[in-house]
Motif scaffolding. Structure first.
Motif, PDB file in Angstrom:
ATOM      1  N   LEU A 101      53.967  43.883   4.259  1.00  0.00           N
ATOM      2  CA  LEU A 101      53.914  45.273   4.727  1.00  0.00           C
ATOM      3  C   LEU A 101      55.041  46.081   4.091  1.00  0.00           C
ATOM      4  O   LEU A 101      56.208  45.686   4.151  1.00  0.00           O
ATOM      5  CB  LEU A 101      54.093  45.332   6.251  1.00  0.00           C
ATOM      6  CG  LEU A 101      53.061  44.624   7.112  1.00  0.00           C
ATOM      7  CD1 LEU A 101      53.448  44.722   8.585  1.00  0.00           C
ATOM      8  CD2 LEU A 101      51.687  45.256   6.887  1.00  0.00           C
ATOM      9  N   GLY A 113      53.011  33.706   7.787  1.00  0.00           N
ATOM     10  CA  GLY A 113      54.265  34.382   7.471  1.00  0.00           C
ATOM     11  C   GLY A 113      54.009  35.679   6.743  1.00  0.00           C
ATOM     12  O   GLY A 113      52.883  36.182   6.745  1.00  0.00           O
ATOM     13  N   GLY A 114      55.048  36.199   6.119  1.00  0.00           N
ATOM     14  CA  GLY A 114      54.888  37.449   5.399  1.00  0.00           C
ATOM     15  C   GLY A 114      56.225  38.063   5.067  1.00  0.00           C
ATOM     16  O   GLY A 114      57.261  37.400   5.115  1.00  0.00           O
ATOM     17  N   ASP A 115      56.206  39.341   4.756  1.00  0.00           N
ATOM     18  CA  ASP A 115      57.440  40.069   4.511  1.00  0.00           C
ATOM     19  C   ASP A 115      57.234  41.527   4.894  1.00  0.00           C
ATOM     20  O   ASP A 115      56.106  42.036   4.831  1.00  0.00           O
ATOM     21  CB  ASP A 115      57.852  39.939   3.035  1.00  0.00           C
ATOM     22  CG  ASP A 115      59.332  40.238   2.845  1.00  0.00           C
ATOM     23  OD1 ASP A 115      60.101  40.117   3.825  1.00  0.00           O
ATOM     24  OD2 ASP A 115      59.720  40.606   1.725  1.00  0.00           O
ATOM     25  N   PHE A 126      53.645  39.856  15.865  1.00  0.00           N
ATOM     26  CA  PHE A 126      53.088  38.938  14.867  1.00  0.00           C
ATOM     27  C   PHE A 126      53.226  37.455  15.245  1.00  0.00           C
ATOM     28  O   PHE A 126      52.333  36.668  14.939  1.00  0.00           O
ATOM     29  CB  PHE A 126      53.693  39.207  13.484  1.00  0.00           C
ATOM     30  CG  PHE A 126      53.285  40.539  12.909  1.00  0.00           C
ATOM     31  CD1 PHE A 126      51.972  40.980  13.015  1.00  0.00           C
ATOM     32  CD2 PHE A 126      54.199  41.354  12.263  1.00  0.00           C
ATOM     33  CE1 PHE A 126      51.579  42.207  12.503  1.00  0.00           C
ATOM     34  CE2 PHE A 126      53.816  42.586  11.748  1.00  0.00           C
ATOM     35  CZ  PHE A 126      52.500  43.016  11.862  1.00  0.00           C
ATOM     36  N   ASP A 135      61.078  30.656  11.055  1.00  0.00           N
ATOM     37  CA  ASP A 135      61.785  29.947   9.990  1.00  0.00           C
ATOM     38  C   ASP A 135      61.652  30.722   8.677  1.00  0.00           C
ATOM     39  O   ASP A 135      61.067  31.793   8.631  1.00  0.00           O
ATOM     40  CB  ASP A 135      61.228  28.518   9.858  1.00  0.00           C
ATOM     41  CG  ASP A 135      62.348  27.526   9.589  1.00  0.00           C
ATOM     42  OD1 ASP A 135      63.176  27.829   8.695  1.00  0.00           O
ATOM     43  OD2 ASP A 135      62.393  26.480  10.252  1.00  0.00           O
ATOM     44  N   ASP A 136      62.215  30.156   7.597  1.00  0.00           N
ATOM     45  CA  ASP A 136      62.198  30.870   6.313  1.00  0.00           C
ATOM     46  C   ASP A 136      60.838  30.837   5.631  1.00  0.00           C
ATOM     47  O   ASP A 136      60.504  31.714   4.845  1.00  0.00           O
ATOM     48  CB  ASP A 136      63.237  30.252   5.363  1.00  0.00           C
ATOM     49  CG  ASP A 136      64.637  30.480   5.895  1.00  0.00           C
ATOM     50  OD1 ASP A 136      65.006  31.651   6.038  1.00  0.00           O
ATOM     51  OD2 ASP A 136      65.330  29.496   6.201  1.00  0.00           O
TER      52      ASP A 136
END
Ligand code: ADP
Ligand code: MG
Length: 321
Positions: free
Chosen positions: A85, A116-118, A11, A25-26
């Motif tokens: 995801l 970004g994402g999670d 990614f 980063d966050d």
């Protein structure tokens, strides 16, 4: 391979240093934009939107396309994406490889970066979610609530291909058909392309717009309700592909089925009469089929007709609940 390994391997290359901070980063920094920001999200779940074992590359491309289609329907082009995801614990590396390849190819064609994402694991099936952030330059976003009486109703591309593609995908028809037609319809269902360039070009031209995801009729009704107007809709004018026409000619499905089917991801929009010339120019510029299918009326009734005869339509679009 743990979560951080596949994020950095598959990614991070879809991000950038300045805004996505290479996903290290966050959170990300939203790219600057002169225009108004538009944001949307779509979720695709196993069992509802796709079958288990579906091709991960195609799922990824569809996930991006359905979101970009929502941006396009506001007249916006993509700046960036956030990917959510929820995957089974035993998801193989091959899945990530193919899924990220699909995201990469789509992002490349539509523009924008992965911001970004999670990622989480789950015992029951796969859930994919994308948030797409876009901007509208030089004008306001095109909403559903601003169609006016006498505006002309247009739709891009062809209607009903996605609906028929799903039927072929589910193997619920035994029709003998050419490999070409089968492939075309399956591709329209599995890998729809958002009309991103058209959406952006319609800024300052279309008075209202939405994308056709729940069925042409249902989505037109959304515009009519929001704009507090009615419409005449000429079903014989609705553009149908050569492949879809086979189903109509053999009387397996009729036009009513195609306009209530959904999964088209075409743009449905209204244009004031003094801007009709712009549509002619756009057709040539984008080399795209754009068809006049009706007109907005002050009278709030909605009249779909087929060759002059009133037609009643039962199913008016897919509903989850
Ligand atoms: P947090 O602990 O705050 O949830 P993570 O460790 O999950 O953060 O994520 C680390 C970084 O990786 C963040 O920049 C996040 O945006 C990114 N990230 C995580 N999952 C994905 C994903 N599926 N797609 C894109 N970026 C992701
Ligand atoms: Mg996280």
């Amino acid at each position: 391979m743990n979560e951080f390994d596949f994020i950095s391997k598959y990614f991070s290359p879809l991000s950038d240093k300045t805004h996505g901070l290479n996903l290290l980063d966050d959170a990300a920094i939203l790219p600057e934009s002169k225009g108004k920001i538009v944001i949307t999200k779509d979720i695709m779940t196993e069992g509802t939107h796709f079958l288990s074992g579906s091709n991960p590359k195609l799922l990824a491309q569809k996930l991006v396309s359905v979101n970009v289609s929502d941006l396009a329907s506001m007249g916006a082009s993509p700046l960036g994406y956030l990917l959510g995801l929820s995957l089974p614990k035993n998801t193989e590396e091959k899945w990530f490889e193919q899924f990220s390849l699909g995201i990469k190819q789509s992002i490349k064609s539509y523009g924008g970066i992965l911001l970004g994402g999670d990622t989480t694991s789950h015992r029951y099936g796969t859930t994919l979610s994308l948030t797409a952030i876009g901007s509208v330059c030089n004008s306001n976003p095109i909403k559903r609530n601003s169609a006016k009486p006498d505006d002309i109703i247009f739709v891009s591309g062809t209607i009903g291909d996605g609906f028929l593609g799903l039927i072929i995908e589910n193997n619920s028809n035994n029709l003998e058909m050419k490999e070409f037609d089968k492939r075309y319809l399956l591709d329209r269902y599995n890998n729809p392309k958002a009309r991103s360039s058209l959406g952006v070009e319609l800024c300052g031209i279309a008075s209202s717009m939405c994308d056709v995801s729940d069925g042409l009729i249902g989505d037109l009704e959304h515009i009519l309700k929001a704009s507090r107007v009615g419409a005449e809709l000429y079903l014989e004018e609705v553009p149908i592909s050569q492949s879809a026409k086979i189903f109509i000619d053999k009387k397996i499905y009729n036009i009513q089925d195609l306009v209530t089917g959904g999964d088209d991801y075409e743009l449905l929009f209204t244009v004031p009469k003094n801007k009709l010339k712009n549509i002619e120019n756009l057709k040539k510029k984008l080399d795209l089929k754009i068809t006049k299918i009706g007109k907005i009326t002050e009278n709030k009734d909605f009249f779909p007709t087929l060759n002059g005869n009133n037609i009643s339509l039962n199913s008016k679009g897919y509903k989850h609940f």
